[in-house]
Design a protein around this motif. Structure first.
Motif, PDB file in Angstrom:
ATOM      1  N   LEU A  10      56.910  68.689  73.661  1.00 43.07           N
ATOM      2  CA  LEU A  10      56.716  67.873  74.861  1.00 43.07           C
ATOM      3  C   LEU A  10      55.242  67.738  75.243  1.00 43.07           C
ATOM      4  O   LEU A  10      54.700  66.643  75.276  1.00 43.07           O
ATOM      5  N   GLY A  11      54.579  68.843  75.529  1.00 50.08           N
ATOM      6  CA  GLY A  11      53.213  68.766  76.041  1.00 50.08           C
ATOM      7  C   GLY A  11      52.126  69.090  75.045  1.00 50.08           C
ATOM      8  O   GLY A  11      50.947  68.942  75.339  1.00 50.08           O
ATOM      9  N   PRO A  17      51.574  73.521  68.925  1.00 50.09           N
ATOM     10  CA  PRO A  17      50.352  74.186  68.466  1.00 50.09           C
ATOM     11  C   PRO A  17      50.651  75.490  67.724  1.00 50.09           C
ATOM     12  O   PRO A  17      49.986  75.815  66.738  1.00 50.09           O
ATOM     13  N   LEU A  18      51.663  76.225  68.204  1.00 48.09           N
ATOM     14  CA  LEU A  18      52.053  77.442  67.500  1.00 48.09           C
ATOM     15  C   LEU A  18      52.556  77.106  66.100  1.00 48.09           C
ATOM     16  O   LEU A  18      52.174  77.760  65.122  1.00 48.09           O
ATOM     17  N   ALA A  19      53.410  76.090  65.993  1.00 47.88           N
ATOM     18  CA  ALA A  19      53.921  75.691  64.676  1.00 47.88           C
ATOM     19  C   ALA A  19      52.773  75.280  63.755  1.00 47.88           C
ATOM     20  O   ALA A  19      52.715  75.694  62.590  1.00 47.88           O
ATOM     21  N   GLY A  47      44.213  66.441  76.081  1.00 48.20           N
ATOM     22  CA  GLY A  47      42.837  66.895  76.154  1.00 48.20           C
ATOM     23  C   GLY A  47      42.661  68.375  76.465  1.00 48.20           C
ATOM     24  O   GLY A  47      41.549  68.876  76.448  1.00 48.20           O
ATOM     25  N   ASN A  48      43.761  69.066  76.740  1.00 50.88           N
ATOM     26  CA  ASN A  48      43.696  70.490  77.070  1.00 50.88           C
ATOM     27  C   ASN A  48      43.930  71.358  75.838  1.00 50.88           C
ATOM     28  O   ASN A  48      44.615  70.947  74.903  1.00 50.88           O
ATOM     29  N   PRO A  49      43.428  72.589  75.863  1.00 50.50           N
ATOM     30  CA  PRO A  49      43.745  73.535  74.796  1.00 50.50           C
ATOM     31  C   PRO A  49      45.187  74.019  74.965  1.00 50.50           C
ATOM     32  O   PRO A  49      45.813  73.761  75.999  1.00 50.50           O
ATOM     33  N   PRO A  50      45.698  74.743  73.988  1.00 49.37           N
ATOM     34  CA  PRO A  50      47.037  75.313  74.154  1.00 49.37           C
ATOM     35  C   PRO A  50      47.102  76.242  75.368  1.00 49.37           C
ATOM     36  O   PRO A  50      46.080  76.752  75.838  1.00 49.37           O
ATOM     37  N   ASP A  51      48.305  76.472  75.844  1.00 53.89           N
ATOM     38  CA  ASP A  51      48.559  77.400  76.932  1.00 53.89           C
ATOM     39  C   ASP A  51      47.916  78.744  76.590  1.00 53.89           C
ATOM     40  O   ASP A  51      48.029  79.234  75.459  1.00 53.89           O
ATOM     41  N   ALA A  52      47.234  79.351  77.558  1.00 52.55           N
ATOM     42  CA  ALA A  52      46.538  80.623  77.322  1.00 52.55           C
ATOM     43  C   ALA A  52      47.487  81.701  76.817  1.00 52.55           C
ATOM     44  O   ALA A  52      47.114  82.527  75.976  1.00 52.55           O
ATOM     45  N   ARG A  53      48.722  81.680  77.292  1.00 49.25           N
ATOM     46  CA  ARG A  53      49.700  82.683  76.838  1.00 49.25           C
ATOM     47  C   ARG A  53      50.055  82.464  75.375  1.00 49.25           C
ATOM     48  O   ARG A  53      50.254  83.432  74.621  1.00 49.25           O
ATOM     49  N   ALA A  54      50.110  81.205  74.941  1.00 57.85           N
ATOM     50  CA  ALA A  54      50.385  80.907  73.533  1.00 57.85           C
ATOM     51  C   ALA A  54      49.224  81.361  72.659  1.00 57.85           C
ATOM     52  O   ALA A  54      49.432  81.908  71.567  1.00 57.85           O
ATOM     53  N   PRO A 125      58.770  78.015  75.597  1.00 57.78           N
ATOM     54  CA  PRO A 125      58.409  79.233  76.317  1.00 57.78           C
ATOM     55  C   PRO A 125      57.529  78.988  77.543  1.00 57.78           C
ATOM     56  O   PRO A 125      57.148  79.941  78.221  1.00 57.78           O
ATOM     57  N   TYR A 126      57.218  77.734  77.834  1.00 54.42           N
ATOM     58  CA  TYR A 126      56.312  77.421  78.936  1.00 54.42           C
ATOM     59  C   TYR A 126      56.801  78.022  80.255  1.00 54.42           C
ATOM     60  O   TYR A 126      56.020  78.613  80.998  1.00 54.42           O
TER      61      TYR A 126
END
Length: 151
Positions: A10-11, A17-19, A47-54, A125-126
């Motif tokens: 989705l986002g 990004p993990l895949a 335009g954002n980086p992956p989620d910090a938790r990811a 997991p978001y």
């Protein structure tokens, strides 16, 4: 022959990004040279980086995703890639809805590469923060995908 794979969720800040990062690392370990990328079906995080938790969860498992930047899937992706891999059925259908007339690139679920005992969809997991089970599922799917590419 598959030379370029696009992973989509989705986002484009958690699952895809993990895949991308997991498959990129596993391809390198297998000595295979394929281009991998990821995109989202929405522009919420463009335009954002992956989620910090990811990023942290990936790093703990030995994967690097911090240099990725979220982008939205476009009609050009249907010509640029040999395979588009969606993380869940909703996003697979959203990708199909974007398909330009005449585009023949397959759009499949990531879980289609996994053994039958793996969930049919890669959960997002978001909202839950449960990144480790998602990474484990993506690793299983990535191994199966790479096995298919090698044969």
């Amino acid at each position: 022959m598959i030379n370029k794979i696009l992973f989509a969720c989705l986002g484009n800040i958690c699952r895809s990004p993990l895949a991308e990062g997991i498959v990129r690392a596993k391809l390198q370990n297998a000595g295979l040279e394929l281009e991998v990328d990821s995109a989202g079906t929405s522009a919420w995080h463009r335009g954002n980086p992956p989620d910090a938790r990811a990023i942290v969860a990936a790093r703990v498992k030995g994967y690097s995703i911090e240099d990725q930047i979220s982008r939205v899937i476009t009609a050009k992706d249907f010509q640029a890639f040999d395979l588009i891999v969606a993380m869940d059925e909703t996003n697979r259908q959203n990708i199909e809805d974007l398909r330009p007339e005449g585009a023949t690139v397959p759009v499949v679920l990531m879980s289609s590469f996994a053994p039958d005992d793996v969930s049919a969809e890669v959960p997002d997991p978001y909202y839950t923060g449960k990144f480790d089970p998602v990474i484990a599922q993506l690793e299983i799917c990535a191994d199966a995908l790479i096995s298919q590419l090698k044969s």
